[in-house]
Design an enzyme around this catalytic site. Structure first.
Site, short mmCIF file in Angstrom:
data_model
loop_
_atom_site.label_atom_id
_atom_site.label_comp_id
_atom_site.label_asym_id
_atom_site.label_seq_id
_atom_site.Cartn_x
_atom_site.Cartn_y
_atom_site.Cartn_z
N SER A 1 1.26 -0.90 -0.01
CA SER A 1 0.30 0.18 0.07
C SER A 1 1.10 0.82 -0.26
CB SER A 1 -0.85 0.06 1.71
OG SER A 1 0.11 0.60 2.19
N ASP A 2 0.47 2.56 -0.31
CA ASP A 2 0.66 3.13 0.17
C ASP A 2 0.98 3.80 1.46
OD1 ASP A 2 2.73 6.09 -0.51
OD2 ASP A 2 1.78 6.94 -1.95
N TRP A 3 1.96 4.87 2.00
CA TRP A 3 1.84 5.00 3.15
C TRP A 3 0.49 5.22 3.93
CZ3 TRP A 3 6.26 6.44 6.39
CH2 TRP A 3 5.89 6.71 7.70
N GLY A 4 -0.21 4.50 4.83
CA GLY A 4 -1.73 4.78 5.55
C GLY A 4 -2.21 4.19 4.23
#
Ligand code: NOJ
Length: 756
Positions: free
Chosen positions: A290-293
């Site tokens: 995933s991207d950050w968060g």
């Protein structure tokens, strides 16, 4: 969202492009050498350990997203609850963390990731700048150089290349990709993947690539970062998806989700793009992160009610590793135990992650990338610095030149104006967190090395604090400082030629750096106008990470040199071009508008029913500005001149499956040697879907001596002439086409042919 995702997945609905895939789990096929090994590890793992492999945390010392901190990360590693760390750097530090992983029950090694976007300690030009080189071999070599340096510092995995097509210069992250064109973006994606990964992931001089941000992150409405993406499926498939597919087919080990939603479904929870396309149709054998968060942000999209729903949506859609949302560690166990998420989804994600750890050689030796001696010999090595300078030379684009460049061998006294010319930190631009700032060569230093330093006078010209500040409102709107302008004019009047550096600060383009006004700051523009009043030739260096507009300063500039952010060797590269030691050869990989209001502006637009033309009324245009850009895609000048012929074809009618060979003659008609980038565009004259006015389909670079001519050949086929119809079938229709060759997307000569 009330329905269970599992229900939707097994229902095998096929609603193209809307997020629901075709219900396939898209299991990774493990028939290679590691099949047995991966499964033998998987069999030993508890559910907690499997979920641990799907969990990635940042090192607290460097955070590149909304910070989350934990006191007990070490214990979590020992407990097998973390599969990967990002932002932990250095042979020694990664060794220490890996030692904790070796204390875990199954001793599964950690994989260390980092944003190595355009270099590590040695910084290369911004990816957008480097795309202006139109030199794939160079682009591959700088990626390989960055990989070598990063790997020597314990890094196994870079979160690059970013391959998002960017048509809107307001978006701050245009700096990180290859610009606006799909064909070129796809070639650059391949080159960067090959450069980072080499031929063998277990080579300790390479790192895993991560194609990002999947998908269409560059198309956020109004150029705002993280914003909604809403477009037709045809545009998604024709313009935005091909570079990701090219990256996958080039063998990228990993993919990263994007923050945006696409036509109503958050990308991180989008089964269609992750399972149907990436892991299904494109045959991707790596894992997605995933991207950050971004898993947690599925809640903010209001697509699910809570973090548990986000974990469910993301894992079923095919997101294998959770970067910093803590959704998987918090909820996957419960979701598996209550039957919402079948165990085979977890197993597939973990298999994909373990496979890459095996391919990296980490199960053989978890410390193989932690070698302090190799690190010391690699970081900022002369070889890498030379590569950075070469890349800098080739990335610079000469936009205007009223015969003032190159500088004379003895240019007399040079007035160097502008704080940017004396700044190290700005030269590395955004996403170069590890760049060694003291090692950077400023423009001032570069010119002082090339010319006698006593002949170079300097004045800052505008308010400018040394070092790079975080972007703040006052930064963008510096008031004019009359005293600094007066001082600069006084210095200029003592000189024979004025070189003035203007533009953005190094951190004005990048993540969360969208701008509603992309003009060169007003005080910089005024400075250029005032300097012109001294009567001295004024050479303007424009520094930026995105297209900027020049406004009132343009007529006062005798030359405009687009230097972007060039990295460690910026000053030397700029001196190379100003002096003529390197004849500039960069070409714009993205359109430069006249005013921000033209954004998004790109060369391969549709014709419309009221095509642009020179009458002012009732056409697709504006009343207050010309419809043309300031500088078109593909544009760039040289110290010599070139002539490019129309494409010559052997015949005028071709069969549908025939190769079409076009020969273009290019001549150096000036007086110095130079490099031209011959560009080939195609146009489908009449089709059953409206088509772009033209599309790039090839480039050839040639180095020519004065007076020399050469024939270059392009070969295209039916796929280069096709398009997606409304049923999303890729088709090529018979009929009339035009092939165009030229030095940029505007100045082309065409030849027609018929496809039967
Ligand atoms: C957020 C960015 O969008 C992404 O590109 C980057 O790789 C991660 N943060 C990690 O730093």
């Amino acid at each position: 969202m009330k329905k269970s995702f599992a229900t939707l997945v097994v229902a095998a609905v096929m609603l193209v492009g809307c997020g629901r895939g075709d219900g396939r789990l898209t299991k990774v096929s493990l028939d290679g050498e590691y099949a047995h090994k991966v499964d033998s590890v998987l069999k030993l793992m508890t559910l907690d350990e499997k979920i641990g492999q799907m969990n990635q945390y940042s090192c607290d010392a460097l955070v590149t997203g909304p910070a989350t901190r934990d006191e007990d990360k070490v214990q979590q590693i020992i407990d097998g609850r973390i599969g990967s760390m990002l932002n932990l750097i250095g042979a020694q530090k990664t060794r220490e963390a890996q030692e904790f992983a070796m204390q875990s029950r199954l001793q599964i090694p950690l994989v260390f990731g980092l944003d190595v976007i355009h270099g590590m300690r040695t910084v290369y030009p911004l990816p957008l700048a480097e795309a202006a080189s139109f030199d794939l071999d160079l682009i591959q070599r700088t990626a390989a150089g960055a990989a070598r340096e990063a790997a020597s510092q314990g890094i196994h995995w870079t979160f690059a290349p970013m391959v998002d097509i960017a048509r809107d210069a307001r978006w701050g992250r245009v700096m990180e990709g290859a610009g606006e064109d799909t064909w070129w973006g796809s070639r650059v994606a391949e080159a960067r993947v090959h450069g980072f990964q080499g031929d063998d992931l277990s080579d300790t001089g390479t790192v895993m690539a991560c194609v990002k941000h999947f998908a269409a992150y560059g198309a956020g409405i109004a150029g705002k970062d993280y914003n909604t993406v809403d477009m037709s499926d045809v545009t998604l498939h024709e313009i935005y998806l091909p570079p990701y597919e090219a990256g996958a087919k080039a063998g990228a080990a990993t993919f990263m989700n994007s923050f945006n939603d696409i036509n109503g479904i958050p990308a991180t929870a989008n089964e269609y793009i992750q399972r149907t396309l990436l892991k299904g149709d494109w045959g991707f054998r790596g894992f997605t992160v995933s991207d950050w968060g971004s898993i947690g942000e599925v809640v903010n999209h209001r697509y699910v009610a809570d973090l548990k729903g986000a974990a469910e949506a993301a894992v079923l859609a095919g997101s294998d590793m959770d970067m910093e949302s803590r959704a998987y560690v918090a909820h996957l166990k419960e979701l598996v135990e209550d039957g919402t998420v079948p165990m085979e989804y977890i197993d597939d994600a973990v298999r994909r992650i373990l496979l890459k750890k095996f391919e990296l050689g980490l199960f053989d030796d978890p410390f193989r990338y932690c070698d302090e001696e190799r690190e010391a010999n690699t970081v900022l090595s002369p070889e890498l610095r030379a590569l950075s300078r070469e890349a800098g030379d080739r990335s610079i684009v000469l936009l205007k030149n009223s015969s003032v460049l190159p500088l004379a061998e003895k240019p007399g006294t040079i007035a160097l104006i502008g704080g940017l010319a004396d700044s190290k930190a700005d030269m590395i631009g955004f996403w170069a967190n590890q760049g060694n700032i003291p090692a950077v060569v400023t423009v001032r230093e570069g010119l002082e090395m090339r010319y006698p330093s006593s002949h170079i006078l300097y004045a800052p010209g505008y308010d400018f604090e040394s070092g790079m500040k975080t972007h703040e409102g006052e930064h963008l709107a510096q008031p004019v400082n009359p005293a600094k302008i007066a001082e600069a004019k006084a210095v200029a009047s003592k000189a024979d030629v004025v070189i003035v550096a203007v533009g953005e600060r190094g951190d004005w383009s990048g993540e969360s750096k969208s701008r509603a006004d992309i003009s060169v700051p007003a005080d910089h523009q005024l400075l250029v106008q005032e300097l012109k009043k001294t009567g001295k030739p004024v050479i303007v260096l424009v520094m930026c990470g995105r297209p900027v507009t020049f406004g009132d300063m343009e007529p006062s500039a005798d030359a405009i040199v687009l230097t972007w952010w060039l990295g460690t060797e910026a000053g030397n590269a700029i001196a190379d071009v100003l002096s003529g030691d390197y004849n500039p050869s960069g070409r714009l990989p993205i359109t430069f508008p006249r005013v921000t209001g033209q954004c998004p502006i790109y060369y391969n637009h549709k014709s419309t029913g009221r095509p642009e033309n020179d009458s002012w009324q009732y056409i697709t245009s504006y009343t207050d500005v010309d419809y043309t850009p300031a500088y078109p895609f593909g544009f760039g000048l040289s110290y010599t001149t070139f002539e490019i012929s129309e494409p010559k074809l052997e015949k005028s009618v071709f069969g549908m499956d025939e190769q079409i060979k076009a020969v273009v003659t290019v001549s150096n008609t000036g007086s110095v040697a130079g490099r031209e980038t011959v560009q080939l565009y195609v146009r489908d004259e009449v089709a059953s879907m409206t088509r772009n006015v033209k599309d790039l389909r090839g480039i050839v670079q040639v180095d020519l001596q004065p007076g020399e001519s050469r024939d270059v050949e392009f070969v295209i086929g039916r796929d280069d002439l096709g398009f997606y119809n409304q049923k999303l079938e890729f088709i090529t229709e018979p009929g009339e086409f035009t092939l165009m060759a030229g030095s940029n997307s505007r100045d082309v000569k065409g030849t027609k042919f018929t496809l039967e």
